[in-house]
Design an enzyme around this catalytic site. Structure first.
Site, PDB file in Angstrom:
ATOM      1  N   GLU A 131       5.511   1.695   2.771  1.00 48.60           N
ATOM      2  CA  GLU A 131       6.367   1.100   3.824  1.00 48.60           C
ATOM      3  C   GLU A 131       5.677  -0.070   4.512  1.00 48.60           C
ATOM      4  O   GLU A 131       6.313  -0.809   5.254  1.00 48.60           O
ATOM      5  CB  GLU A 131       6.776   2.189   4.839  1.00 48.60           C
ATOM      6  CG  GLU A 131       5.712   2.619   5.831  1.00 48.60           C
ATOM      7  CD  GLU A 131       4.633   3.519   5.234  1.00 48.60           C
ATOM      8  OE1 GLU A 131       4.624   3.734   4.008  1.00 48.60           O
ATOM      9  OE2 GLU A 131       3.779   3.994   6.008  1.00 48.60           O
ATOM     10  N   HIS A 139       0.558   3.799   1.695  1.00 53.57           N
ATOM     11  CA  HIS A 139       1.687   3.501   2.598  1.00 53.57           C
ATOM     12  C   HIS A 139       2.589   2.407   2.041  1.00 53.57           C
ATOM     13  O   HIS A 139       2.475   1.249   2.474  1.00 53.57           O
ATOM     14  CB  HIS A 139       1.141   3.028   3.952  1.00 53.57           C
ATOM     15  CG  HIS A 139       0.476   4.093   4.746  1.00 53.57           C
ATOM     16  ND1 HIS A 139       1.107   4.784   5.752  1.00 53.57           N
ATOM     17  CD2 HIS A 139      -0.769   4.599   4.681  1.00 53.57           C
ATOM     18  CE1 HIS A 139       0.285   5.665   6.280  1.00 53.57           C
ATOM     19  NE2 HIS A 139      -0.865   5.575   5.644  1.00 53.57           N
ATOM     20  N   CYS A 192       0.871   9.730   2.594  1.00 52.70           N
ATOM     21  CA  CYS A 192      -0.401   9.926   3.291  1.00 52.70           C
ATOM     22  C   CYS A 192      -0.396  11.258   4.044  1.00 52.70           C
ATOM     23  O   CYS A 192      -0.408  12.308   3.435  1.00 52.70           O
ATOM     24  CB  CYS A 192      -0.673   8.711   4.183  1.00 52.70           C
ATOM     25  SG  CYS A 192      -2.411   8.546   4.591  1.00 52.70           S
TER      26      CYS A 192
HETATM   27  N1  GLN Z   1      -6.141  10.931   8.007  1.00 47.06           N
HETATM   28  C1  GLN Z   1      -4.827  11.366   8.365  1.00 47.06           C
HETATM   29  C2  GLN Z   1      -4.721  12.878   8.296  1.00 47.06           C
HETATM   30  O1  GLN Z   1      -5.557  13.511   7.764  1.00 47.06           O
HETATM   31  C3  GLN Z   1      -3.784  10.750   7.456  1.00 47.06           C
HETATM   32  C4  GLN Z   1      -3.795   9.269   7.643  1.00 47.06           C
HETATM   33  C5  GLN Z   1      -2.487   8.595   7.396  1.00 47.06           C
HETATM   34  O2  GLN Z   1      -1.426   9.225   7.317  1.00 47.06           O
HETATM   35  N2  GLN Z   1      -2.530   7.302   7.342  1.00 47.06           N
HETATM   36  O3  GLN Z   1      -3.808  13.438   8.797  1.00 47.06           O
END
Ligand code: GLN
Length: 202
Positions: free
Chosen positions: A173, A171, A79
């Site tokens: 994890e 995610h 992410c």
């Molecule tokens: N929206 C977050 C970002 O742009 C990322 C979200 C996440 O890591 N769950 O940094």
């Protein structure tokens, strides 16, 4: 046993450490550049990418991470972690680390979809779908040459690999399914074998 660092400036560090331990690795929280030295692999977890990009620069971690990964250490960004290592980010001013030749867009799945659990088909992991948890997730808009697209959601890339760098929009994890942590540890074992071969050949 492989020693994996989880970047611990901000974000969901403990969940990754627990998943890595369950998959058979040692998992350490990494906050300083010295702690990078004896790692076999690094995970950059989810969190807030603009904040973490600033902290990476402030703590002098950005360049050492880039150097270690360019010389072969496996890295997995989940992410926010994938945003941080992308070649470019469609809607972010700050430069990213450019370790994965993709263009990503932050928070791309839309407001009504801020958070979702999706049964994702990931052929590289077998036929059983992966329970993928997306939280204000980025998608991948461009995949460079030499980047393998491992999974897509609604026509947008959400899991990619380029040599020793793995990226997931979601995610693993948080979902309790260990297969992507095991996949990353297999990348780490391969890199360790290669570097042992290189050092015995030298
Ligand atoms: N929206 C977050 C970002 O742009 C990322 C979200 C996440 O890591 N769950 O940094």
């Amino acid at each position: 046993m492989a020693r994996i660092g989880v970047l611990a400036l901000q974000g969901d560090v403990e969940e990754h450490r627990a998943s890595l331990r369950r998959a058979g690795a040692e998992a350490v929280a990494v906050k300083t550049r010295e702690q990078l030295d004896d790692l076999d692999g690094l995970v950059i977890p989810g969190g807030e990418s603009t904040a973490v990009m600033r902290l990476l620069e402030r703590f002098g971690l950005a360049n050492p991470i880039v150097q270690r990964v360019r010389s072969g250490m496996p890295l997995w960004g989940t992410c926010m972690g994938m945003i941080v290592v992308a070649h470019d980010v469609a809607d972010m001013e700050q430069p990213s680390l450019d370790l994965l030749d993709v263009t990503v867009r932050r928070n791309a799945f839309g407001r009504q979809n801020e958070s979702a659990e999706v049964d994702l088909s990931i052929p590289a992991l077998g036929s059983k779908p992966f329970p993928a948890i997306f939280i204000r997730a980025p998608w991948i808009e461009r995949v460079g040459q030499g980047v393998e697209l491992l999974a897509s959601r609604n026509g947008h890339g959400v899991m990619v690999r380029q040599d020793n760098v793995l990226g997931t929009s979601f995610h693993p994890e948080l979902s309790g399914d260990p297969r992507i942590h095991a996949y990353f540890l297999a990348m780490v074992e391969r890199a360790r074998r290669l570097s042992r071969k290189r050092s015995t050949a030298a």
